[in-house]
Enzyme design. Sequence first.
Site, PDB file in Angstrom:
ATOM      1  N   THR A 178      41.882-121.254  28.763  1.00 32.82           N
ATOM      2  CA  THR A 178      40.743-121.635  27.925  1.00 32.82           C
ATOM      3  C   THR A 178      40.760-120.788  26.662  1.00 32.82           C
ATOM      4  OG1 THR A 178      38.343-121.557  27.582  1.00 32.82           O
ATOM      5  CG2 THR A 178      39.193-120.152  29.316  1.00 32.82           C
TER       6      THR A 178
ATOM      7  N   ASP B  41      38.248-119.974  25.282  1.00 30.72           N
ATOM      8  CA  ASP B  41      37.049-119.131  25.374  1.00 30.72           C
ATOM      9  C   ASP B  41      37.337-117.758  25.991  1.00 30.72           C
ATOM     10  OD1 ASP B  41      35.693-121.288  24.368  1.00 30.72           O
ATOM     11  OD2 ASP B  41      34.722-121.838  26.247  1.00 30.72           O
TER      12      ASP B  41
ATOM     13  N   ARG C 164      31.644-121.100  24.727  1.00 32.95           N
ATOM     14  CA  ARG C 164      30.470-121.719  25.346  1.00 32.95           C
ATOM     15  C   ARG C 164      29.456-120.684  25.852  1.00 32.95           C
ATOM     16  NH1 ARG C 164      29.593-126.618  26.979  1.00 32.95           N
ATOM     17  NH2 ARG C 164      31.744-127.322  27.055  1.00 32.95           N
TER      18      ARG C 164
ATOM     19  N   ARG D 199      37.069-134.155  31.215  1.00 37.95           N
ATOM     20  CA  ARG D 199      36.104-133.295  31.909  1.00 37.95           C
ATOM     21  C   ARG D 199      35.553-134.013  33.137  1.00 37.95           C
ATOM     22  NH1 ARG D 199      35.226-128.747  28.855  1.00 37.95           N
ATOM     23  NH2 ARG D 199      35.468-128.935  26.596  1.00 37.95           N
TER      24      ARG D 199
ATOM     25  N   GLY E 147      38.696-128.714  28.273  1.00 41.18           N
ATOM     26  CA  GLY E 147      39.097-128.736  26.858  1.00 41.18           C
ATOM     27  C   GLY E 147      40.550-128.316  26.697  1.00 41.18           C
TER      28      GLY E 147
ATOM     29  N   ASP F 265      36.895-122.757  33.966  1.00 38.28           N
ATOM     30  CA  ASP F 265      35.994-122.589  35.106  1.00 38.28           C
ATOM     31  C   ASP F 265      35.705-123.907  35.835  1.00 38.28           C
ATOM     32  OD1 ASP F 265      34.260-120.685  36.591  1.00 38.28           O
ATOM     33  OD2 ASP F 265      32.718-122.090  35.967  1.00 38.28           O
TER      34      ASP F 265
ATOM     35  N   ASP G 195      37.089-116.807  29.000  1.00 38.46           N
ATOM     36  CA  ASP G 195      35.953-116.375  29.834  1.00 38.46           C
ATOM     37  C   ASP G 195      36.162-116.589  31.332  1.00 38.46           C
ATOM     38  OD1 ASP G 195      35.810-119.118  29.883  1.00 38.46           O
ATOM     39  OD2 ASP G 195      33.695-119.250  29.309  1.00 38.46           O
TER      40      ASP G 195
HETATM   41  O1  F6P Z   1      35.298-124.870  26.934  1.00 41.75           O
HETATM   42  C1  F6P Z   1      36.038-124.769  25.763  1.00 41.75           C
HETATM   43  C2  F6P Z   1      35.281-125.277  24.584  1.00 41.75           C
HETATM   44  O2  F6P Z   1      36.181-125.212  23.539  1.00 41.75           O
HETATM   45  C3  F6P Z   1      33.967-124.555  24.244  1.00 41.75           C
HETATM   46  O3  F6P Z   1      34.158-123.390  23.513  1.00 41.75           O
HETATM   47  C4  F6P Z   1      33.237-125.624  23.479  1.00 41.75           C
HETATM   48  O4  F6P Z   1      31.850-125.413  23.539  1.00 41.75           O
HETATM   49  C5  F6P Z   1      33.621-126.855  24.191  1.00 41.75           C
HETATM   50  O5  F6P Z   1      34.898-126.627  24.738  1.00 41.75           O
HETATM   51  C6  F6P Z   1      33.677-128.105  23.347  1.00 41.75           C
HETATM   52  O6  F6P Z   1      33.905-129.176  24.192  1.00 41.75           O
HETATM   53  P1  F6P Z   1      34.325-130.639  23.722  1.00 41.75           P
HETATM   54  O7  F6P Z   1      35.781-130.621  23.406  1.00 41.75           O
HETATM   55  O8  F6P Z   1      34.016-131.478  24.900  1.00 41.75           O
HETATM   56  O9  F6P Z   1      33.508-130.964  22.505  1.00 41.75           O
END
Ligand code: F6P
Length: 340
Positions: free
Chosen positions: A124, A126, A170, A71, A10, A102, A128
């Site tokens: 990120t 997040d 997440r 991804r 992301g 990660d 994390d």
């Molecule tokens: O991993 C980062 C993140 O922003 C998470 O917090 C969220 O669940 C996810 O990406 C959303 O992913 P996408 O952009 O594929 O909808």
Amino acid sequence: MKFGVLTGGGDCPGLNAAIRAVVRRAARFGDETVGFLDGWKGVRDGAFRPLGLRDVADILPRGGTILGSSRTNPFAKEEEAQRVVARLIDLKVDALVAIGGDDTLTAARELHRRGGRVVGVPKTMDNDVNGTDWTFGFHSAVAVAVDALERLRDTAASHHRAIVLEVMGRHAGWVALATGLAGGADATLLPEEPYDEEVVLRTVRAAVADRGYALVVTSEGIDLGPRRGRAGTKDEFGHELLREREVGAELAGRIQEATGVETRSAQIGHIQRGGTPELFDRILATRLGAYAVDLARAGRFGEVAVLRGPVVTGIPLDEAVGSPKLVSPDWLDLLHTFDA
Ligand code: F6P
């Protein structure tokens, strides 16, 4: 040396600052850089563009990533994994800088295990990733979420309502934690703690009785138990798209039903991930991007640049990946000091 750089997973604010730092640091030593497009996909397919000083001249404050992201996980299939290794050799890339969370860094570790010359930069929203105090993207995302909460406060107070704000995150509740703390929420729900409906309802009732409205922040990752949520779509790394579960909306429905307080919800989703990086993220991304080049130049492949206190250093990818960095008990204790 010839450097390659990619951004995977992301997007988040600070990616362009990190790319710029890689290019500028490499150029300082007379090294060249190419940028692979759309994460690991670009390495697998040989899609790249040269990155000179001109290309990165004005990208520092820009959100997103000029290289694109995806991804894609080439290491899920042996044939694709071999293509990645071969591609880097064919293109004579001496060092690859993988900027990601990660998933991206786990792929980097796999490349390193196969003899690839790779270093990592954690990012990120997040926050994390293990082994680093902060990841860039996080502070910028929280600033957006706190701004949203402030706006929701205005309407909640005017209409004597409860409002639930659903934020991303997440596996870990860092974004919800910081939003709740910095925005003064009455209740903040994180995936690290079991959901207790009685506590949430009691908190909302107390806040409404006390000041006429209630603000609840929830991480998208909480487990509400049986609910009407839809079955989630999964990405290439096998992760469910959590926002499709709409836990904020579900929670708002439950609060209204049980308390009689008119309740609304807002899901700010990807709005948290866009926009210019905050000062902290600009500087962190710049430091980590530059340090990743230093790691590679020192032959320290298989390491990731991290922030430890005031110092930027390198740690093995093994220490950074595999399990998310969760919100620790001391933060939870601080958070609950401010429950309504
Ligand atoms: O991993 C980062 C993140 O922003 C998470 O917090 C969220 O669940 C996810 O990406 C959303 O992913 P996408 O952009 O594929 O909808």
